[in-house]
Write an enzyme that holds these catalytic residues in place. Structure first.
Site, short mmCIF file in Angstrom:
data_model
loop_
_atom_site.label_atom_id
_atom_site.label_comp_id
_atom_site.label_asym_id
_atom_site.label_seq_id
_atom_site.Cartn_x
_atom_site.Cartn_y
_atom_site.Cartn_z
N SER A 227 0.83 -1.20 0.00
CA SER A 227 0.00 0.00 0.00
C SER A 227 0.87 1.26 0.00
O SER A 227 2.04 1.23 0.39
CB SER A 227 -0.91 0.01 1.23
OG SER A 227 -0.15 0.19 2.41
N CYS A 282 -3.07 -4.49 -7.58
CA CYS A 282 -2.78 -3.07 -7.75
C CYS A 282 -2.99 -2.61 -9.18
O CYS A 282 -3.01 -1.42 -9.44
CB CYS A 282 -1.35 -2.76 -7.30
SG CYS A 282 -0.08 -3.47 -8.35
N GLU A 383 -7.98 3.42 -2.17
CA GLU A 383 -7.78 2.14 -2.85
C GLU A 383 -8.56 1.09 -2.07
O GLU A 383 -8.17 0.70 -0.97
CB GLU A 383 -6.29 1.77 -2.91
CG GLU A 383 -6.04 0.47 -3.65
CD GLU A 383 -4.58 0.04 -3.64
OE1 GLU A 383 -4.15 -0.58 -4.62
OE2 GLU A 383 -3.89 0.32 -2.65
#
Length: 500
Positions: A227, A282, A383
């Site tokens: 992250s 991702c 996200e």
């Protein structure tokens, strides 16, 4: 009976000695199936010491030796695809075909490492001055570490260690403690291929292990994928300790759909890119930007396709999407859907109440589709890392591009259009590191490098490809002068060396 996963240090399994253990669950059932050792500072130090000792000989080993071992490893990896995929499915939850695809993409980097010899060739300039030659060479940096995420427990480590060890470095891997078994299987295959003890080590752990790797004086470089907040921390901390760092962070990948696009192809791509691997990647498309009047038709087509996706256990061949990695993550993903309507979105599909018969305790969530999402909503800004697709509306190409470029993330993006001129403008004007033109998930092949811009990457170099080789080596320039045997001694010259 609960399985135990220990460390791999110096070419063998080493039992955890810290007394700290982490639970590993089967996401389809919610049951704890494994306990993983969490390393102490001393155990991390032991792995680094093994890697440092191995570097004394591995760092000066021949390219022929390194590549021959990697060729054997590649054959073993290929033969054990199913076994590794089964471990991934059991601990991560993704369907078996997706897990097999992960192993296949990792194999691409092993292929690149097997051919590393041409990429490590140096440069030579002869006669730059009278009988003076200059050579540029690349040498390994030493002991390097990789810290990898739960979503690709085999592929992401293989983005790192094959090139690192092919370049002559030794490696310490700290995989995610949520799905650690694939890393251990890879370590066993490397040993079977003949990799010397200590060249590749695995330590499982939490923040204690990570922080020790970041500060350890014998580690020269850190590679990370995860992250954005953690990537920023990794980069700041490791850089402050004098290490080179590549830290790949999070993403909010946009897909711009122009009015001339093939909407059926765009809808197919959006469903695949948003919901594949349960959105836990991702490079997932998590935001579609519909330009002009195509928005309603596009949303309808996405909804029709999403409703047909079969969700179930990853080991069921009929399943197209599995559960999320943990219950806590499942609840976090669901919270974005629950709050979307209050923040102005139309909830076209709400998958938060989904369960699977016979697996009621699994970490299940269905597919969610949010339309007319605002750029200041939580579902857009964060996200989510789950099967939630946001659709935003824009009147023009310019408005859509500005929306994408305003995002703090710049990992991947895509455009769907039949207009070559618009596509060319987009690939030059969009602020992202990886761009797809009618390709929804533009993950580069192994001989090109993977990495984003802005808050999606901290550090100068991308992972694998040419950037990976550069990251795991450092340059040295050697200037040589051999006097001719017949040349008389010229005496002392206190002036600056002349090249003319």
């Amino acid at each position: 009976m609960t399985k135990t996963v220990n460390h791999w240090i110096g070419g063998k399994t080493v039992e955890g000695a810290s007394g700290n253990w982490g639970p590993v669950t089967d996401p389809a059932t919610g049951a704890v199936t494994t306990k993983v050792a969490l390393a102490s500072v001393e155990e991390v130090d032991s792995a680094v010491a093994a890697a440092k000792a191995a570097f004394e000989t591995w760092g000066t080993s021949s390219l022929a030796q390194r590549t021959s071992i990697l060729f054997r490893f590649r054959a073993l990896l290929d033969a054990n695809r199913d076994a590794i995929a089964e471990l991934i499915t059991a601990e991560h939850g993704k369907v078996h075909s997706d897990a097999l695809g992960e192993v296949a993409r990792g194999l691409e980097i092993v292929d690149l490492a097997c051919g590393i010899t041409t990429q490590l060739k140096g440069e030579l300039s002869t006669q730059v001055s009278n009988r003076v030659d200059v050579a540029a060479i690349r040498q390994p940096v030493g002991v390097v570490a990789g810290i990898t995420p739960f979503n690709f427990p085999a592929m992401v480590p293989m983005w790192m260690f094959p090139l690192a060890i092919a370049c002559g470095n030794t490696f310490v891997l700290k995989p995610s403690e949520k799905d650690p078994s694939a890393a251990l299987k890879i370590a066993e295959l490397l040993a079977e291929a003949g990799l010397p003890d200590g060249v590749f080590n695995v330590v499982h752990g939490d923040k204690v292990a990570v922080d020790r790797l970041l500060e350890h004086p014998d580690i020269s470089a850190i590679s990370f994928v995860g992250s954005t907040p953690i990537a920023r921390y990794i980069h700041t901390t490791a850089s402050a300790n004098g290490k080179r760092v590549q830290a790949l962070g999070g993403a909010k990948n946009h897909m711009l759909v122009l009015p001339d696009a093939d909407l059926d192809a765009a809808a197919d791509a959006a469903v695949s890119a948003a919901y594949g691997s349960a959105g836990e990647r991702c490079m997932a498309i998590s935001a579609v930007v519909a330009v002009g009047a195509v928005g309603d038709d596009l949303v309808d087509k996405i909804r029709e396709r999403a409703e047909k996706i079969k969700i179930g256990p990853g080991d069921d061949p009929s399943s197209e999407m599995g559960p999320l990695i943990t219950k806590a993550h499942r609840d976090k993903v669901a919270s974005y859907v629950h709050g979307a309507a209050d923040q102005g979105a139309d909830v076209v599909l709400d998958g938060t109440g989904y369960t699977v018969d016979g697996y009621e305790d699994g970490h299940w969530i269905g597919l969610s589709l949010l339309d007319k999402v605002s750029t200041d909503s939580d579902a857009y800004r964060d996200e989510i890392f789950g099967p939630v697709l946001c659709v935003l509306r824009a009147d023009t190409y310019e408005e859509g591009l500005a929306l994408i470029n305003a995002s703090p993330f710049g990992n991947g993006t895509a455009i769907f259009t039949r207009d070559g001129g618009a596509a060319r403008r987009f690939q030059l004007e969009v602020q992202a590191g990886m761009v797809g033109v009618n390709v929804p998930i533009p993950v580069p092949v192994g001989y090109h490098s993977f990495g984003g811009w802005k808050d999606s990457l901290f550090g100068d170099l991308h992972v694998y490809g040419n950037d990976g080789v550069q990251f795991y080596t450092r340059g040295k320039v050697v200037t040589t002068r051999w006097p001719d045997p017949s040349e008389p001694h010229g005496g002392v010259d206190l002036g600056f060396p002349r090249n003319h």
